[in-house]
Design an enzyme around this catalytic site. Structure first.
Site, mmCIF file in Angstrom:
data_model
loop_
_atom_site.group_PDB
_atom_site.id
_atom_site.type_symbol
_atom_site.label_atom_id
_atom_site.label_comp_id
_atom_site.label_asym_id
_atom_site.label_seq_id
_atom_site.Cartn_x
_atom_site.Cartn_y
_atom_site.Cartn_z
ATOM 1 N N GLU A 71 59.945 12.007 55.039
ATOM 2 C CA GLU A 71 60.701 13.298 55.451
ATOM 3 C C GLU A 71 60.024 14.576 55.343
ATOM 4 O OE1 GLU A 71 65.057 13.372 54.561
ATOM 5 O OE2 GLU A 71 64.844 15.414 54.184
ATOM 6 N N GLU B 160 66.763 9.692 48.958
ATOM 7 C CA GLU B 160 66.296 10.835 47.877
ATOM 8 C C GLU B 160 67.039 10.602 46.538
ATOM 9 O OE1 GLU B 160 66.806 14.720 49.436
ATOM 10 O OE2 GLU B 160 65.025 14.529 50.707
#
Length: 570
Positions: free
Chosen positions: A488, A396
Site C-alpha cells: 500500500e 497495518e
C-alpha cells in the site's frame, strides 16, 4: 455450510399477474429476448462462475439472507402479455422462494425447487403484462436461505411484439479490446432502434456464444495463442435482429513473453530477498489495491477489471477486505463469498490476487486471530490449486509491539500452509506497516527478530507527501536484509488525501524498481479523496477511461504501463 446465493433477481419490464408459476410452452410467432443475470442490478449477491452449465459469463449467487434481489431492465415494443422464464439452479432440497414484482407493484411469491445439483439448470416461467417502453422487474429473496443461482431471464412476447417489424441498426466499429491466454474481450458502438435496443448477441459463425446489454463482451474458454472471429447483432424487445456486424478478429495470448503476468510467472516463491517466478528469477509486480469492499464493491466489476488488466497492464490486484468498520465482522459469509468472486475475476484476467486481511482498528492483529483462521482456511481450501494467490495476513498492525505481531504471524501461517504449502504469505509490520518507523523504531526491530517461517515477504506502507527520507532509507536498508513488498502506498499524505508529491513518489518508484520490490497503489475506487484514482461518480458504470482519472490515477497508470513488463524466463 449453506450455499451463498446472489443478491437480487429482477425480471425485465413486466407486470406479474397472479401467483402461478408454470413451465412455458412455445407460442407461435413469439419473440424471445434473453437478459443475463450478471448484467442486471444486484443487491446482496455476487456474480460467480464456479458452477458449470451457465450461459453468458456467469450467474448470480444470492446471499443466504432475506432481501437480496436481482433487477433487470427490460424494454417492450408495446404493452401486452408476456412470459418470463428464469433459468436457475438449486443444489439444495429447499425451495428458495423469490418475490417477483414489476415496477414496484405488488409482488408474487414464486418457489424455486431443488434441481439436484448446482450444475443442473432448469427453467421456470410465469405470465406477466409488460408496459410499453422500459420496465423494472425485481426478484427478491424471501427466506434466510436466499434465492437460487440465477443464470438468465427470457422474456417471450406474444405475436412477435405487435406491429414493430423494424430491426435495430447494425453494430459498428467492432474491435478486440483485450485478451488473456483463454479469453478475448470484444467491443462495438451502440446500435439504434425505433423503440429501443434490448441487447446484443455475439456469434462465432452461426452459433450465438453469448448475449449482453452492454457494448462489450468477454468470450472465454479459448485456446492460447489462437486467432478467432466473431460478429455481433443487436435485437429489440419484439425479437427483431439487426444484420450481423463486420467480423471482429481477436487473438488470445500465448506462453512466454506474450502471456499474462500469472501465465508467464506461474507459482511464485521467495528466493533470497526477492520475489521470484517459476524460472527462479527475481521479478517486480505492479498493481492496484481496491478500497474497502464494504464501501466500494461497485468499483470492482467486469469493466473496471478489464481496464486494469488490458489498458493499464496491471500485474496484481490487492483485494482489500476490512475486518471491522462495517466489513467482515458484520457478515463473514457475505464478505468471504465476495472475496471468492473477485479472486475468480482477477484470475480470469491473468493477474495475481493478493488477499488482504485489512485489520486496522483495533491495531493488534491477535484480536482477530480466530476470525483470520476461519477466513484463510476457507480461502486456501477453495483456491489452493491456483498459482496466482498471495495471502496478506495483516494489513497495518498499530499500537502493538513487533513481538506480538510476530506471534500472530507464527500462528496464522501454519493454518494456510497446512492447506496451501507452496503459498507466498505477506506479513504486516508494526507501526502501520512502517517497519516501526512511525513509532520511533526502525527496521532492525524486524531484521533482528524475523518471523520463524520461510517463503514470506514483509510488507511496508508509505505515503509520499508524509513519509520522506527516513522511511525511504528504512525500506532500502530492509530490502537488502529481508524480503520486502509494498502492499500500500500513495502519492499524497497518509490520510489518502491532499496534494500529490510526485517528485518523492518517483524516488520511491526508482528504489523499488532497482531492488525489485513489488507494489500495489492505494486505491482503485472513485472515493472523493485525491488518492482514489477515479473521479467521483465513475463507479459502477464507468467509462473506465483516462478522461475519468484524477491526477494521481493518471500518474500511477503511467507507472504501471511504463516500462512494459519484461519478466525473465531464462
Amino acid at each position: 455450510m449453506s450455499h451463498w446465493k446472489p443478491r437480487f433477481l429482477v425480471f425485465g419490464a413486466a407486470t406479474v399477474l397472479g401467483g402461478a408459476l408454470f413451465v412455458h410452452a412455445t407460442i407461435a410467432s413469439a419473440a424471445n429476448t434473453d437478459y443475463q443475470a450478471e448484467n442486471a442490478t444486484i443487491s446482496k449477491g455476487v456474480v460467480e462462475s464456479n458452477h458449470a452449465g451457465y450461459t453468458g459469463t456467469g450467474f448470480v449467487n444470492y446471499d443466504n439472507s432475506t432481501g437480496g434481489y436481482v433487477e433487470w431492465t427490460v424494454t417492450a415494443a408495446a404493452a401486452g402479455p408476456a412470459t418470463l422464464t428464469i433459468r436457475y439452479a438449486n443444489g439444495t432440497t429447499v425451495n428458495r422462494a423469490l418475490a417477483v414484482s414489476v415496477n414496484g407493484g405488488a409482488p408474487t411469491t414464486v418457489a424455486f425447487a431443488g434441481t439436484g445439483a448446482w450444475t443442473t439448470w432448469q427453467e421456470k416461467a410465469t405470465t406477466a403484462t409488460l408496459a410499453a417502453g422500459t420496465n423494472k422487474v425485481r426478484a427478491t429473496a424471501t427466506t434466510a436461505d436466499g434465492g437460487p443461482n440465477v443464470d438468465r431471464l427470457t422474456v417471450t412476447t406474444e405475436g412477435g411484439g405487435g406491429d414493430d417489424k423494424e430491426a435495430p441498426s447494425t453494430p459498428g466499429n467492432g474491435r478486440a479490446t483485450g485478451a488473456t491466454a483463454t479469453s478475448v474481450t470484444v467491443a462495438w458502438d451502440a446500435s439504434t432502434d425505433n423503440v429501443g435496443v434490448a441487447g446484443y448477441r455475439v456469434y462465432a459463425g452461426a452459433t450465438a456464444v453469448g448475449t449482453t446489454q452492454a457494448t462489450s463482451f468477454t468470450v472465454t474458454g479459448l485456446a492460447p495463442n489462437t486467432s478467432y472471429q466473431w460478429t455481433v447483432a443487436a435485437y429489440d424487445a419484439a425479437g427483431n435482429e439487426s444484420p450481423k456486424s463486420a467480423a471482429i478478429t481477436g487473438k488470445t495470448t500465448g506462453g512466454g513473453g506474450g502471456g499474462t503476468p500469472a501465465a508467464i510467472n506461474g507459482q511464485l516463491h521467495v528466493c533470497g530477498v526477492h520475489l521470484c517466478n517459476q524460472y527462479n528469477q527475481p521479478i517486480q509486480l505492479r498493481g492496484m489495491s481496491t478500497h474497502g469492499l464494504q464501501w466500494y464493491e461497485n468499483c470492482v466489476n467486469n469493466a473496471s477489471l478489464d481496464a486494469l488488466a488490458n489498458d493499464w497492464g496491471a500485474d496484481s490486484v490487492r483485494i482489500s477486505m476490512y475486518i471491522q468498520e462495517g466489513g467482515y465482522q458484520t457478515n463473514p459469509r457475505k464478505f468471504t463469498d465476495l472475496v471468492h468472486s473477485i479472486i475468480e475475476q482477477v484470475t480470469a484476467r491473468g493477474m495475481y490476487a493478493i488477499v488482504d486481511w485489512h485489520q486496522l482498528t483495533p491495531g493488534d492483529p491477535n484480536y482477530n486471530l480466530a476470525r483470520a483462521k476461519t477466513f484463510f482456511t476457507e480461502i486456501a481450501q477453495r483456491h489452493k490449486d491456483k498459482t496466482n494467490i498471495l495471502y496478506e495476513v495483516a494489513n497495518e498492525p498499530n499500537n502493538v509491539s513487533w513481538a506480538k505481531v510476530k506471534s500472530y504471524h507464527e500462528q496464522i501461517i501454519p493454518v494456510i500452509r497446512a492447506i496451501d504449502p507452496d503459498s507466498v504469505i505477506l506479513l504486516g509490520t508494526h507501526a502501520w506497516g512502517s517497519l516501526g518507523i512511525s513509532d520511533d523504531g526502525d527496521e532492525t526491530d524486524v531484521i533482528n527478530n524475523p518471523v520463524n517461517a520461510t517463503n514470506v515477504l514483509y510488507s511496508f506502507h508509505f505515503y509520499a507527501a508524509s513519509h520522506g527520507n527516513e522511511y525511504m532509507g528504512a525500506l532500502s536498508r530492509a530490502a537488502d536484509k529481508i524480503p520486502m513488498i509494498v502492499t500500500e502506498f500513495g502519492t499524497q499524505t497518509a490520510s489518502g488525501d491532499g496534494g500529490n508529491n510526485f517528485g518523492r513518489s518517483q524516488q520511491y518508484m526508482d528504489l523499488m524498481a532497482q531492488k525489485k520490490i513489488s507494489w500495489t497503489n492505494w486505491n482503485y475506487s472513485d472515493d472523493f479523496r485525491s488518492g482514489a484514482v477515479w473521479n467521483t461518480g465513475t463507479c459502477p458504470n464507468g467509462p473506465y477511461t483516462t478522461a475519468r482519472l484524477k491526477p494521481a490515477g493518471a500518474w500511477i497508470r503511467d507507472h504501471i504501463k511504463n516500462p512494459p513488463d519484461n519478466f525473465p524466463t531464462g
